[in-house]
Design an enzyme around this catalytic site. Structure first.
Site, PDB file in Angstrom:
ATOM      1  N   ASP A 153      -5.414   6.233   1.987  1.00  0.00           N
ATOM      2  CA  ASP A 153      -5.530   4.841   1.586  1.00  0.00           C
ATOM      3  C   ASP A 153      -6.976   4.405   1.793  1.00  0.00           C
ATOM      4  O   ASP A 153      -7.677   4.920   2.664  1.00  0.00           O
ATOM      5  CB  ASP A 153      -4.602   3.981   2.441  1.00  0.00           C
ATOM      6  CG  ASP A 153      -4.633   2.514   2.062  1.00  0.00           C
ATOM      7  OD1 ASP A 153      -3.794   2.103   1.244  1.00  0.00           O
ATOM      8  OD2 ASP A 153      -5.494   1.769   2.581  1.00  0.00           O
ATOM      9  N   HIS A 167       0.834  -1.204   0.000  1.00  0.00           N
ATOM     10  CA  HIS A 167       0.000   0.000   0.000  1.00  0.00           C
ATOM     11  C   HIS A 167       0.868   1.252   0.000  1.00  0.00           C
ATOM     12  O   HIS A 167       0.613   2.202  -0.739  1.00  0.00           O
ATOM     13  CB  HIS A 167      -0.913   0.002   1.228  1.00  0.00           C
ATOM     14  CG  HIS A 167      -2.036  -0.979   1.157  1.00  0.00           C
ATOM     15  ND1 HIS A 167      -3.353  -0.608   1.144  1.00  0.00           N
ATOM     16  CD2 HIS A 167      -2.039  -2.337   1.107  1.00  0.00           C
ATOM     17  CE1 HIS A 167      -4.131  -1.683   1.076  1.00  0.00           C
ATOM     18  NE2 HIS A 167      -3.348  -2.744   1.072  1.00  0.00           N
TER      19      HIS A 167
END
Length: 476
Positions: A116, A16
């Site tokens: 995110d 990520h």
């Protein structure tokens, strides 16, 4: 005039973090390199046992980013109990620190906050500070479509998954068999639905995919088929977002090639099947011996990255493999001329880029899939957790870049030797399914590279999202 800043809030997991940071760099470059700066707010990971690996990733990115316009701000740790069951719960605890950090950026106007997708609860902070909030989605548009649909279909979908019967409607995809959905045992669909609702509050959703890869799903999101009664925010497919080494080493790079790469140098083009299962992939002895038997029977050259179970103490990351304990007696000697078993970390992007690699048995993490497509390598998907079963289905049924690898009925995720042998032979040239997957993977290689070139659809999407961010920026 003050140069605005875009604030990135990545999740701590290496896949990520790297993906969001690389996306930020590319957005800077497509805007000329000096239209805005990046501020990256770094959250410590929750399990202490994972901290060392993640910290090393962040330090590496910090030192090698090559951009003076990127500033890393490390947030202080928060107190938390052991009862947290989802990453979004932990991320939500950082709201006060995130708000203070953004409010403290007094040297320049803040153009946007990009979170995110697990950090969607922090869109509240952006709203409180009157700053546009965007979501960065590091997975597939298919998974995004599912999460956007779940707020109105949660009970229907979970009922089908409990019964393991029928198919699930993911708009823009063929009907998805219940067995190809993210596992109810390993995933909390309540959180998928919650995050899907929160995505609707974003000004835009930036997705690490390309229009050519998921055209039907992206159209379904844009048409409102995932969100009855409303439209999702604008979706910007800017991928593939990958952090790859240049094909030609820098003049000052004197590091020797990795041993796996040197081994591949002696192999013919497209002759080696590569097996690798991500940063958390490992096998016990029973599964490793099935894989060994399948590879040996297939008579294919192979490079197999085999990791052992995580060490005691709570880490989720695998240990270096004890090959004597995991593999059948005599296997390494019998396959010495055709295969290499590598028991620790290996440079997956460099291996996939090598001309000798002709197929990839993968856990279907999206970053790994994009790396494989970037280099035109067809796949045999072996999903392990999270959204990977849906990724595997999409690779076979929608994109056509993979041959199916069936798991054993009644044993979640277990693959028998005969099935691995069959899939490996198919992948490396044994039948029509493999031929079609190789042709389609070659097409997608060209499509991915066109997408990110200047004038390509992903490049254009990056320009649009940057224009939207900077166009809404109000100078202080």
């Amino acid at each position: 005039m003050q140069i605005p800043t875009v604030v990135l809030l990545p999740m701590w997991a290496p896949g990520h973090f790297r993906s969001m940071l690389e996306a930020g760099k590319r957005m800077m470059l497509c805007s000329g390199g000096d239209a805005f700066r990046l501020t990256v707010l770094v959250m410590p990971p929750p399990p202490e046992s994972a901290a060392s690996e993640v910290t090393s990733q962040l330090q590496h990115r910090d030192m090698t980013s090559g951009h003076a316009a990127i500033n890393f701000h490390y947030l202080p740790a928060v107190e938390h109990g052991r009862s947290l069951v989802h990453p979004s719960e932990y991320i939500r605890l950082y709201a006060p620190h995130v708000k203070d950090a953004i409010a403290g950026l007094v040297a320049a106007p803040v153009a946007a906050v990009v979170v995110d997708f697990f950090g969607a609860p922090l869109l509240d902070v952006a709203r409180e500070l009157a700053v546009p909030g965007y979501v960065y989605f590091a997975s597939t548009a298919a998974m995004l479509a599912l999460m956007l649909r779940l707020p109105t279909a949660h009970e229907e979908v979970t009922a089908r998954l409990r019964e393991m019967e029928g198919a699930v409607d993911v708009p823009g995809m063929p009907p998805v068999p219940a067995a190809a959905m993210p596992s109810l045992r390993l995933n909390d669909y309540w959180w998928f639905a919650y995050l899907g609702r929160r995505f609707m509050e974003a000004r835009g959703i930036v997705v690490n995919t390309a229009e050519e890869l998921e055209r039907g799903v992206l159209a379904a999101i844009a048409d409102g088929r995932c969100t009855p009664g409303g439209r999702a925010p604008p979706v910007y497919p800017i991928g593939p977002v990958l952090s790859l080494k240049p094909p030609t080493p820098r003049a000052d790079d004197r590091s020797p090639p990795h041993e796996c790469v040197r081994w591949l140098d002696a192999r013919p083009p497209a002759s080696v099947v590569f097996l690798c299962f991500g940063s958390m992939g490992w096998m016990d002895a029973e599964q490793a011996r099935e894989v060994a038997a399948g590879l040996e029977r297939s008579a294919q050259s192979f490079l197999w990255v085999l990791r052992g179970p995580p060490p005691a103490g709570g880490s989720r990351y695998p240990s270096d493999a004890d090959l004597d304990a995991l593999l059948p007696g005599g296997f390494l000697e019998r396959t010495k001329g055709t295969g290499l078993v590598w028991p620790t970390w290996a440079p997956q992007p460099e291996i996939l880029a090598h001309a000798a690699v002709g197929g990839f048995v993968t856990h279907c993490g999206w970053n790994s899939v994009l790396e494989s497509l970037w280099h035109g390598v067809p796949m045999a998907p072996w999903p392990r957790y999270a959204e990977q079963p849906l990724n595997a289905f999409e690779l076979v049924a929608s994109m056509g870049v993979a041959v199916e690898l069936k798991t054993c009925a009644g044993r979640e995720g277990f693959v028998e030797a005969a099935e691995l042998e069959r899939a490996t032979r198919s992948l490396m040239g044994g039948d029509e399914e493999g031929r079609k997957a190789r042709e389609k993977a070659a097409e997608m290689k060209a499509a991915c590279r066109r997408a990110v070139e200047k004038g390509g659809p992903s490049y254009a999407a990056m320009q649009r999202v940057v224009q939207d961010m900077l166009g809404s920026c109000v100078p202080r």
